[in-house]
Design an enzyme around this catalytic site. Structure first.
Site, PDB file in Angstrom:
ATOM      1  CG  ASP A  65      12.974   8.407   2.234  1.00  0.00           C
ATOM      2  OD1 ASP A  65      13.600   8.200   3.263  1.00  0.00           O
ATOM      3  OD2 ASP A  65      11.663   8.398   1.903  1.00  0.00           O
TER       4      ASP A  65
ATOM      5  N   GLY B  93      -2.102   5.146  -3.191  1.00  0.00           N
ATOM      6  CA  GLY B  93      -3.174   3.803  -3.522  1.00  0.00           C
ATOM      7  C   GLY B  93      -2.096   2.691  -3.463  1.00  0.00           C
TER       8      GLY B  93
ATOM      9  NE  ARG C 168      11.778   4.476   5.161  1.00  0.00           N
ATOM     10  CZ  ARG C 168      12.693   4.712   5.910  1.00  0.00           C
ATOM     11  NH1 ARG C 168      13.427   3.793   6.274  1.00  0.00           N
ATOM     12  NH2 ARG C 168      13.116   6.072   5.764  1.00  0.00           N
TER      13      ARG C 168
ATOM     14  CB  ALA D 229      -0.849  -0.078   1.230  1.00  0.00           C
ATOM     15  N   GLY D 230       0.729   2.008  -0.909  1.00  0.00           N
ATOM     16  CA  GLY D 230       1.274   3.340  -0.965  1.00  0.00           C
ATOM     17  C   GLY D 230       0.562   4.374  -0.780  1.00  0.00           C
TER      18      GLY D 230
HETATM   19  P1  AMP Z   1       5.831   2.475  -2.414  1.00  0.00           P
HETATM   20  O1  AMP Z   1       4.711   3.189  -2.489  1.00  0.00           O
HETATM   21  O2  AMP Z   1       6.740   2.783  -3.621  1.00  0.00           O
HETATM   22  O3  AMP Z   1       6.788   2.638  -1.327  1.00  0.00           O
HETATM   23  O4  AMP Z   1       5.650   0.945  -2.363  1.00  0.00           O
HETATM   24  C1  AMP Z   1       4.891   0.257  -1.525  1.00  0.00           C
HETATM   25  C2  AMP Z   1       5.207  -1.201  -1.376  1.00  0.00           C
HETATM   26  O5  AMP Z   1       4.975  -1.845  -2.603  1.00  0.00           O
HETATM   27  C3  AMP Z   1       7.004  -1.438  -1.228  1.00  0.00           C
HETATM   28  O6  AMP Z   1       7.192  -1.318   0.145  1.00  0.00           O
HETATM   29  C4  AMP Z   1       7.028  -2.888  -1.995  1.00  0.00           C
HETATM   30  O7  AMP Z   1       6.769  -3.622  -1.061  1.00  0.00           O
HETATM   31  C5  AMP Z   1       5.972  -3.103  -3.115  1.00  0.00           C
HETATM   32  N1  AMP Z   1       6.551  -2.353  -4.481  1.00  0.00           N
HETATM   33  C6  AMP Z   1       6.738  -1.257  -4.916  1.00  0.00           C
HETATM   34  N2  AMP Z   1       7.270  -1.409  -6.143  1.00  0.00           N
HETATM   35  C7  AMP Z   1       7.421  -2.673  -6.296  1.00  0.00           C
HETATM   36  C8  AMP Z   1       8.088  -3.296  -7.451  1.00  0.00           C
HETATM   37  N3  AMP Z   1       8.429  -2.724  -8.304  1.00  0.00           N
HETATM   38  N4  AMP Z   1       7.927  -4.581  -7.433  1.00  0.00           N
HETATM   39  C9  AMP Z   1       7.730  -5.282  -6.251  1.00  0.00           C
HETATM   40  N5  AMP Z   1       7.081  -4.928  -5.012  1.00  0.00           N
HETATM   41  C10 AMP Z   1       7.042  -3.316  -5.264  1.00  0.00           C
END
Ligand code: AMP
Length: 951
Positions: free
Chosen positions: A714, A601, A718, A597-598
């Site tokens: 950043d 969304g 993570r 979850a970002g």
């Molecule tokens: P973010 O909003 O970019 O911090 O992404 C939230 C979470 O989604 C991350 O901590 C990952 O676990 C997963 N995630 C984001 N991008 C990817 C990717 N390209 N491949 C696999 N998992 C991803």
């Protein structure tokens, strides 16, 4: 809920029996505060608004009724449905656990809901001192987490009537009020909450070493609760029995014991009257018929560390029918040609002692390097001295290794001119092996080490050329053997001659020679400058065995490399997106499941099939419905930035979907997710080379970004993603928004959110974000990687971290961290940002380590090195502390501090010899505290060896 979605909901969510996993029993150290399954009548939880969550009856596999809650308003925008539990009394809990079992409908499997359907819901809580009845205010609740499913279920699962249940557990604490509510906020998902269990953990009543320990509730923080045991009937204390209750509800580190009174013997966990003449209790007269000396200890293991060794053994098979067993270790030095062996020198140290040991381990220190020793370990009891012929011992022979060389103490100035100084020195008093070379580090005194030069010399002399006239220089030398670098010498000060030109020699002949040497030196210096100018950092001096490395020069942008364009400089940001990102047709994308979850969304995994291209796995970030213009701009800014990069260690952008909804960013898929959780999942499972390989990738990606002129701000584990080949890629690009949605980011006094633990001091203090501040963060990532995802500075508060770093403390080396990597961390954490290595240098250092894997064997604790450690305040002399407790107190942050307060360790030295294995033996089995204790102990060990050296 409208009719259509309700029908859909009923057909997919309603179920007639539950998977047996639901019926699992719970561990005995968990005390339930709420278990929705236990209630067969209505739970009566509050649902708001009324067309949101619904309470529905189901049955388990035994047709026992259970109560569930469901909601499925997936067709409508702007859902905000709340479900609140009844008031739950806290009892004695300090930290509570919430276990949710739920099923969640996969949005992809519901037609026509893209944009409105969600696959997560929120878990929140509110603490109060009394039941608030039907009074309900959304804003009073604090969010615990967003809950996403590991397994979405599809229509197919319904064929055999078995639903896939997700189980998620979240921790909340400390809880302090008399009670609390939990709430579940749905924002448009199709979810069935099958069971909710709230519990806390306790260390359950137990009897250990004939002492009973009552039910104990652990603390919320990482510290342990010390509990005193009471001796069972017919026994008395031999040594005050104590244990520690961990936050996980486990008993750790049993110390002390009770012994059965005379006439009673230990049976199980109680003392019972002796039934036969002999054996039995302690304190029995030596002549009791069944007593005899014990057999020899078994399974002796030795672990050699430079010139010390840890010996470890098992109890003898036969204790001689007695319980008053102790062990004695005899040390003998054995030369091959000279027999018999002779007793060891008196300065050899035994920790905790050589005789009367109650435990089956001892550390022996201060042995000679490269020497054979034999240790004889004997078990003894009350009758051993009366039957000398029956005594047996176990023996082990070891050969010690090399120790790092001691510091150079004598340095002499041989010649001085305006621009050079020639020096020589004596070999260290204890070279402990063949000296491979010396490292000479020097810098202008006035510059205070902001810029320094390093020379290497095979012999005991060196000439420093290219110096400024009439200037004071400070210099330090350290020797290197196969065991690594020794400690640096103290700083020596030298001055070059003034401009008026004078030399130290009195004879005119020497003057002439000196003039010609000076001219030659000047010419050589000019040549060197030209070379330095051409190759930026590396140059060779006139001696082939001298290598020179400069730190502290300004950033050099390489020609031919594109620079990064800030998308916010575009008047129309959507123009920036289309300049740097390819527009994809939504029909080419298939979403499989939610993986994270970002802020904007959900993040899903899926597949991208472009015409005439192979289908590839992708990650899809979606922009949730109801977004504002600014949110859309910020969301797409990440794509505009990512689209400008093309490097194997930077996450690759496949394209964006902006012309249909939902708006999406599509990137390559990284199977192993984010680096921090990946490492935590695989604790201690990688080789040093694998870890350095990952770190090299991150450094290479960062070098590319800094060459492009992009400052990440950043950089943290993570925000690094890992693919199935362990390739690490830098991700999470954005501008201010990156920090806005990083949960680690905190507001600083100057405004703005900053992830304090990862950020360089100048960036925290006055927002000076540069590639050098990224290098600081890289040092923290290096530490995170080497400690397998440990949280930097553990549970210290942000304010304490800022203060400690500012005062010069640094994180200690992670357990088993190669010295070279710890040195690199310390270099990245130089206060003066110009002194931190550039990413190019970091890549080249890591490349050298990969080419020479043997160098990784020297761990930070075995090499003497400048002490520069957090928890190792230069103002505190360990030796000046009265007790171990004072020292532990001075560390403030050690979670298992209390674990030592009762251990019979009597000195810093004893503690310093404690290994991870030792801790395991005494029962410290939680990885986090264990690593931390060992790191801290290692810090102490280095501290006591070398004395504190402030940064
Ligand atoms: P973010 O909003 O970019 O911090 O992404 C939230 C979470 O989604 C991350 O901590 C990952 O676990 C997963 N995630 C984001 N991008 C990817 C990717 N390209 N491949 C696999 N998992 C991803």
């Amino acid at each position: 809920m409208d009719c259509k979605s309700r029908a859909l909901f009923i057909s997919t969510l309603f179920f007639s029996f539950i998977h047996p996993a639901l019926l699992s029993t719970h561990p005995s150290n968990e005390v339930n505060l709420l278990d929705s399954k236990a209630s067969q009548g209505e739970l009566g939880w509050m649902s708001y608004p009324s067309h949101g969550w619904e309470e529905i009856s189901g049955v388990d596999e035994h047709y026992t009724p259970i109560r569930t809650f469901q909601v499925c308003n997936v067709m409508e925008y702007s859902q905000n449905n709340w479900l609140r539990t009844n008031w739950i009394q806290r009892q004695s809990a300090q930290k509570i656990y919430v276990e949710l079992k739920f099923t969640l409908r996969d949005c992809n499997s519901i037609p026509l809901v893209l944009g409105t359907c969600k696959e997560t819901f929120n878990l929140l809580y509110l603490e109060t001192d009394e039941d608030q009845g039907s009074r309900f205010r959304e804003h009073q609740f604090t969010k615990i987490d967003t809950i996403a499913a590991d397994e979405s279920f599809t229509q197919m699962d319904l064929g055999d009537r078995i639903l896939k249940l997700n189980t998620e557990v979240r921790e909340v604490g400390p809880v302090t009020r008399k009670g609390f509510y939990l709430a579940f906020q749905d924002v448009g998902a199709c979810v069935a909450l099958v069971s909710v269990r709230v519990y806390f953990k306790k260390c359950p009543f137990t009897v250990r070493n004939l002492a009973s320990f009552p039910d104990t509730v652990p603390m919320d923080s990482q510290s342990l609760v010390e509990v005193k045991g009471s001796c069972v009937n017919h026994s008395k204390e031999e040594e005050s029995p104590r244990m520690y209750c961990s936050t996980e509800g486990e008993w750790l580190v049993p110390i002390g014991k009770c012994l059965c009174n005379p006439g009673y013997e230990e049976r199980g966990s109680s003392c019972q009257g002796v039934r036969w003449g002999g054996g039995g209790g302690v304190g029995q007269p030596p002549a009791t018929p069944c007593s005899r000396p014990p057999s020899a200890p078994r399974n002796v293991i030795s672990v050699i560390n430079e010139t010390s060794v840890i010996l470890d053994w098992s109890w003898p098979e036969d204790t001689g029918g007695r319980r008053d067993l102790t062990f004695t270790v005899l040390c003998k030095r054995c030369r091959v040609a000279q027999r018999p062996c002779e007793p060891c020198r008196s300065n050899v140290r035994f920790l905790p002692r050589a005789a009367g040991l109650h435990n089956t381990t001892v550390a022996v220190a201060d042995l000679l390097a490269h020497t054979n020793y034999t240790f004889e370990i004997e078990a003894q009891n009350g009758v051993s001295s009366q039957a000398p012929k029956m005594r047996q011992y176990a023996a082990v022979t070891i050969t010690t290794n090399q120790a790092a060389p001691s510091p150079v103490t004598v340095i002499r100035k041989d010649r001085t001119s305006r621009n050079s100084i020639s020096l020589s020195w004596l070999e260290p008093e204890r070279p402990n092996g063949i000296i491979l070379d010396y490292e000479v580090k020097y810098y202008e005194k006035q510059e205070q080490e902001t810029s320094y030069t390093i020379l290497r010399s095979k012999g005991c002399n060196v000439t420093l050329n290219g110096l400024k006239a009439d200037t004071s220089y400070l210099l330090q030398i350290r020797a290197r053997t196969a065991a690594g670098y020794g400690a640096s010498s103290r700083s020596f000060e030298f001055e070059t001659s003034p401009d008026s030109f004078s030399i130290s020699s009195e004879s005119s002949q020497v003057v002439l020679i000196a003039i010609s040497s000076a001219v030659a030196i000047i010419l050589l210096t000019v040549l060197l400058y030209v070379l330095i100018g051409r190759f930026c950092c590396h140059s060779k001096s006139k001696h082939p065995d001298e290598k020179r490395l400069h730190f502290g020069n300004g950033h050099l942008r390489l020609p031919g490399i594109r620079t990064y364009v800030d998308p916010h400089t575009y008047e129309d940001p959507s123009q920036a997106v289309h300049e740097f990102a390819k527009e994809l047709d939504a029909s080419c994308i298939a979403i499989d499941k939610v993986v994270g979850a970002g802020e904007f969304g959900e993040v899903c995994s899926g597949r991208l099939k472009l015409p005439s291209k192979k289908e590839i796995c992708v990650a899809i970030k979606t922009l949730k419905a109801g977004y504002t213009d600014k949110q859309r701009r910020d969301f797409l800014a990440e794509a505009s930035i990512m689209g400008q990069f093309d490097h194997p260690n930077i996450i690759r952008l496949e394209g964006v979907v902006t012309r249909s909804k939902p708006v999406m960013i599509v990137t390559e898929y990284m199977e192993n997710g984010s680096l921090d959780s990946f490492l935590r999942k695989h604790d201690a499972q990688f080789t040093g080379i694998q870890l350095v390989g990952m770190l090299r990738g991150i450094a290479s990606g960062m070098k590319y970004l800094s060459d492009m002129g992009y400052v990440h701000r950043d950089l943290a584990a993570r925000n690094i993603l890992v693919n199935s080949n362990l390739v690490c890629k830098v991700s999470d690009f954005g501008l201010s928004r990156v920090l806005e949605d990083d949960p680690e980011a905190a507001y600083t006094t100057r405004g703005g959110k900053i992830p304090i633990r990862w950020t360089a001091p100048e960036a925290i203090a006055y927002r000076k974000f540069t590639s050098a501040s990224d290098a600081w963060s890289y040092g923290i990532v290096l530490w995170e990687v080497m400690s397998y995802g440990e949280r930097p500075y553990w549970e210290m508060s942000n304010q304490d971290v800022i203060k400690a770093v500012d005062e010069g403390y640094r994180l200690p080396p992670p357990m088993d961290c190669p010295a070279a990597l710890y040195q690199l961390m310390l270099d990245c954490w130089q206060k003066e940002r110009n002194n931190r290595p550039k990413f190019e240098q970091i890549v080249s250092i890591l490349d050298k380590l990969i080419r020479n894997p043997g160098s990784l064997k020297i761990t930070a604790n075995t090499t003497s090195r400048p002490v520069n450690l957090l928890l190792d305040r230069s103002s505190i002399e360990v030796t000046s502390l009265d007790t171990m407790g004072d020292w532990l107190d001075s560390m403030r942050t050690l979670p298992c501090k209390e674990a030592f307060s009762g251990v019979s360790y009597s000195s810093c030295d004893t503690l310093a010899k404690t290994s991870a294995e030792d801790l395991k033996k005494v029962g410290v089995t939680i990885v986090g505290p264990q690593k931390k204790i060992v790191s801290s102990i290692k810090a102490l060990e280095t501290h006591t060896k070398n004395g504190p050296v402030p940064v």
